[in-house]
Scaffold this active site. Sequence first.
Site: not given
Length: 228
Positions: A32-33, A36
Amino acid sequence: MIADLIRTGDMSQVFIGLLVSVFAVFCVFPIHEYAHAFVATKLGDDTPRLRGRLTLNPLAHIDIIGALMILIVGFGYAKPVPVNARRFKNPKAGMALTALAGPVSNLLMAFIFSLVGNIISFAAYKAGVTSDLFRAVILFTALASQINVGLAVFNLLPIPPLDGSKILALVIPPKYYFKYLQYERYIIIGVFLLIFIGVLDIPLSFLTGIIYRGINFAAGLPFRFLIS
């Protein structure tokens, strides 16, 4: 989340639920990170790379409180990826796309796990296998898919510092948005309090359930035709 599993009385399901939660902390959160960081970098901001966040190494992304939350209530978070919006050609759009990348990665992972679960189910069906190992693996893929959907739904809430708050900046005037951000600390504390006491369980579970069923239906559709 763990409390819900324990209430079922099925210790094998509790064990698998714990494995999924640990998997979320060491695999789902980092992806997820990383999503980003990857999108921000592609849009022209090298801050994530310089801060060591353009990596899938879990240790670069884990937040202790967020990891504990995923174990307890099923919704959590990792360390936010630092982003410098001024390095984007369009700061508001860049921030929104960077924020959206995380939940999108969760939904893609949810689909992949549902697809894997359906493949295993179909293979077991064709082979006539009904072992506990197959059932455990299928349960793991289902829980992994659900937790990814849950994280996507949670992170899309339009509250700072969650991803939804960055997307919200695209649709409301700047003066109202920055006024909203002034209360960030109080808003997030209030939301987490509502989560812990269970007030948000019903709407979050409802949204998560709808999206999960849709993803699972799409992932299983080809196998329904093969079985029929």
